[in-house]
Design a protein around this motif. Structure first.
Motif, PDB file in Angstrom:
ATOM      1  N   SER A 129      41.319 -42.629  27.960  1.00 26.98           N
ATOM      2  CA  SER A 129      40.007 -43.160  28.370  1.00 26.98           C
ATOM      3  C   SER A 129      39.761 -44.551  27.811  1.00 26.98           C
ATOM      4  O   SER A 129      39.212 -45.415  28.505  1.00 26.98           O
ATOM      5  CB  SER A 129      38.893 -42.220  27.907  1.00 26.98           C
ATOM      6  N   LEU A 130      40.150 -44.759  26.563  1.00 34.22           N
ATOM      7  CA  LEU A 130      39.987 -46.089  25.960  1.00 34.22           C
ATOM      8  C   LEU A 130      40.814 -47.131  26.712  1.00 34.22           C
ATOM      9  O   LEU A 130      40.336 -48.233  26.983  1.00 34.22           O
ATOM     10  CB  LEU A 130      40.387 -46.059  24.483  1.00 34.22           C
ATOM     11  N   LEU A 131      42.035 -46.760  27.063  1.00 33.44           N
ATOM     12  CA  LEU A 131      42.883 -47.688  27.825  1.00 33.44           C
ATOM     13  C   LEU A 131      42.288 -47.986  29.193  1.00 33.44           C
ATOM     14  O   LEU A 131      42.309 -49.125  29.653  1.00 33.44           O
ATOM     15  CB  LEU A 131      44.294 -47.112  27.987  1.00 33.44           C
ATOM     16  N   GLN A 132      41.745 -46.954  29.842  1.00 34.49           N
ATOM     17  CA  GLN A 132      41.190 -47.143  31.184  1.00 34.49           C
ATOM     18  C   GLN A 132      39.888 -47.933  31.159  1.00 34.49           C
ATOM     19  O   GLN A 132      39.610 -48.708  32.069  1.00 34.49           O
ATOM     20  CB  GLN A 132      40.997 -45.787  31.867  1.00 34.49           C
ATOM     21  N   LEU A 133      39.095 -47.758  30.132  1.00 34.38           N
ATOM     22  CA  LEU A 133      37.831 -48.491  30.037  1.00 34.38           C
ATOM     23  C   LEU A 133      38.079 -49.950  29.669  1.00 34.38           C
ATOM     24  O   LEU A 133      37.347 -50.844  30.093  1.00 34.38           O
ATOM     25  CB  LEU A 133      36.903 -47.815  29.024  1.00 34.38           C
ATOM     26  N   ASN A 134      39.109 -50.175  28.860  1.00 31.66           N
ATOM     27  CA  ASN A 134      39.580 -51.508  28.517  1.00 31.66           C
ATOM     28  C   ASN A 134      38.469 -52.413  27.979  1.00 31.66           C
ATOM     29  O   ASN A 134      37.781 -52.044  27.050  1.00 31.66           O
ATOM     30  CB  ASN A 134      40.296 -52.110  29.726  1.00 31.66           C
ATOM     31  N   LYS A 135      38.264 -53.566  28.588  1.00 32.78           N
ATOM     32  CA  LYS A 135      37.305 -54.547  28.070  1.00 32.78           C
ATOM     33  C   LYS A 135      35.849 -54.155  28.321  1.00 32.78           C
ATOM     34  O   LYS A 135      34.939 -54.816  27.853  1.00 32.78           O
ATOM     35  CB  LYS A 135      37.588 -55.930  28.651  1.00 32.78           C
ATOM     36  N   ASN A 136      35.610 -53.079  29.053  1.00 32.88           N
ATOM     37  CA  ASN A 136      34.247 -52.604  29.291  1.00 32.88           C
ATOM     38  C   ASN A 136      33.739 -51.731  28.147  1.00 32.88           C
ATOM     39  O   ASN A 136      32.592 -51.298  28.159  1.00 32.88           O
ATOM     40  CB  ASN A 136      34.186 -51.805  30.603  1.00 32.88           C
ATOM     41  N   LEU A 137      34.593 -51.470  27.167  1.00 30.15           N
ATOM     42  CA  LEU A 137      34.252 -50.594  26.042  1.00 30.15           C
ATOM     43  C   LEU A 137      33.188 -51.206  25.148  1.00 30.15           C
ATOM     44  O   LEU A 137      33.239 -52.390  24.815  1.00 30.15           O
ATOM     45  CB  LEU A 137      35.515 -50.310  25.215  1.00 30.15           C
ATOM     46  N   SER A 150      30.336 -56.315  32.377  1.00 38.11           N
ATOM     47  CA  SER A 150      31.152 -55.108  32.552  1.00 38.11           C
ATOM     48  C   SER A 150      31.182 -54.658  34.007  1.00 38.11           C
ATOM     49  O   SER A 150      30.341 -55.034  34.821  1.00 38.11           O
ATOM     50  CB  SER A 150      30.637 -53.982  31.658  1.00 38.11           C
ATOM     51  N   LYS A 151      32.189 -53.852  34.302  1.00 32.93           N
ATOM     52  CA  LYS A 151      32.348 -53.271  35.631  1.00 32.93           C
ATOM     53  C   LYS A 151      32.308 -51.752  35.471  1.00 32.93           C
ATOM     54  O   LYS A 151      32.715 -51.217  34.456  1.00 32.93           O
ATOM     55  CB  LYS A 151      33.682 -53.696  36.227  1.00 32.93           C
ATOM     56  N   LEU A 152      31.811 -51.073  36.498  1.00 32.26           N
ATOM     57  CA  LEU A 152      31.770 -49.618  36.478  1.00 32.26           C
ATOM     58  C   LEU A 152      33.165 -49.090  36.782  1.00 32.26           C
ATOM     59  O   LEU A 152      33.710 -49.325  37.855  1.00 32.26           O
ATOM     60  CB  LEU A 152      30.761 -49.098  37.505  1.00 32.26           C
ATOM     61  N   VAL A 153      33.748 -48.388  35.819  1.00 31.12           N
ATOM     62  CA  VAL A 153      35.087 -47.823  35.984  1.00 31.12           C
ATOM     63  C   VAL A 153      34.943 -46.448  36.623  1.00 31.12           C
ATOM     64  O   VAL A 153      34.249 -45.580  36.091  1.00 31.12           O
ATOM     65  CB  VAL A 153      35.818 -47.731  34.624  1.00 31.12           C
ATOM     66  N   LYS A 154      35.597 -46.271  37.787  1.00 26.74           N
ATOM     67  CA  LYS A 154      35.511 -44.997  38.519  1.00 26.74           C
ATOM     68  C   LYS A 154      36.901 -44.480  38.885  1.00 26.74           C
ATOM     69  O   LYS A 154      37.049 -43.696  39.810  1.00 26.74           O
ATOM     70  CB  LYS A 154      34.679 -45.162  39.793  1.00 26.74           C
ATOM     71  N   PHE A 177      21.825 -51.004  35.686  1.00 27.39           N
ATOM     72  CA  PHE A 177      22.834 -52.062  35.695  1.00 27.39           C
ATOM     73  C   PHE A 177      23.737 -52.014  36.925  1.00 27.39           C
ATOM     74  O   PHE A 177      24.111 -53.044  37.466  1.00 27.39           O
ATOM     75  CB  PHE A 177      23.669 -51.943  34.413  1.00 27.39           C
ATOM     76  N   PHE A 178      24.108 -50.801  37.368  1.00 22.76           N
ATOM     77  CA  PHE A 178      25.028 -50.634  38.490  1.00 22.76           C
ATOM     78  C   PHE A 178      24.332 -49.888  39.628  1.00 22.76           C
ATOM     79  O   PHE A 178      23.911 -48.749  39.454  1.00 22.76           O
ATOM     80  CB  PHE A 178      26.272 -49.827  38.076  1.00 22.76           C
ATOM     81  N   GLU A 179      24.241 -50.530  40.779  1.00 22.11           N
ATOM     82  CA  GLU A 179      23.596 -49.907  41.944  1.00 22.11           C
ATOM     83  C   GLU A 179      24.280 -48.610  42.355  1.00 22.11           C
ATOM     84  O   GLU A 179      23.632 -47.656  42.768  1.00 22.11           O
ATOM     85  CB  GLU A 179      23.607 -50.875  43.131  1.00 22.11           C
ATOM     86  N   GLU A 180      25.605 -48.569  42.253  1.00 21.29           N
ATOM     87  CA  GLU A 180      26.366 -47.416  42.734  1.00 21.29           C
ATOM     88  C   GLU A 180      26.419 -46.253  41.735  1.00 21.29           C
ATOM     89  O   GLU A 180      27.021 -45.216  42.018  1.00 21.29           O
ATOM     90  CB  GLU A 180      27.786 -47.841  43.122  1.00 21.29           C
ATOM     91  N   TYR A 181      25.775 -46.400  40.570  1.00 18.20           N
ATOM     92  CA  TYR A 181      25.891 -45.365  39.537  1.00 18.20           C
ATOM     93  C   TYR A 181      25.279 -44.031  39.962  1.00 18.20           C
ATOM     94  O   TYR A 181      25.807 -42.972  39.638  1.00 18.20           O
ATOM     95  CB  TYR A 181      25.289 -45.819  38.204  1.00 18.20           C
TER      96      TYR A 181
END
Length: 151
Positions: free
Chosen positions: A54-62, A72-76, A132-136
């Motif tokens: 999960s940490l690797l996938q979230l990357n710089k959004n952590l 940040s970007k929403l990771v899906k 923050f994210f419309e698609e959330y």
């Protein structure tokens, strides 16, 4: 977005609970059947893997704070395709798994307290993510909080 007092409060309580968890308190030791110890060990190892991936996938959004970072970007994708908060899910597997593995009633109580904190922290965090994210809102409806949705 600007960090609020609640952001700091959630992180402070989280780190206090982590600190209390690592203290070796032997209030009551539970003598499990051997298969419970193995389930605990498996859950612990699974949790470590979930956190790492999960940490690797979230990357710089952590961020340790519930409020999302400005750029940040929403990771899906990856684990986030199935679970909204896989890092918390992994941590929960680690703390419950280790508590089961060593048969510590104290650690299981603290793990339950961490679960309750994560529940309320994610409720707060999801309010911020929806702002923050419309698609959330759609993402939230199709994924589980800590575990994948079955139905």
């Amino acid at each position: 977005m600007k960090l609020e007092n609640n952001d700091f409060l959630f992180v402070l309580v989280q780190f206090i609970l982590f600190f209390v968890y690592v203290i070796d308190v032997k209030i009551v030791s539970i003598g499990w059947l051997p298969f419970i110890n193995r389930i605990g060990l498996f859950t612990f190892v699974l949790g470590v893997l979930i956190v790492f991936i999960s940490l690797l996938q979230l990357n710089k959004n952590l961020s340790p704070f519930p409020t999302p970072k400005l750029n940040s970007k929403l990771v899906k994708t990856g684990l986030y395709k199935f679970i909204r908060h896989p890092i918390y899910a992994g941590i929960l597997c680690v703390v419950f798994g280790y508590g089961l593995y060593i048969g510590s009633f104290f650690k299981l109580i603290i793990a339950t307290t961490i679960y309750m904190l994560f529940y309320f922290k994610t409720k707060y965090e999801e309010e911020k993510l929806q702002e923050f994210f419309e698609e959330y809102k759609v993402y939230k409806a199709t994924t589980g909080r800590f575990f994948p949705r079955i139905f």
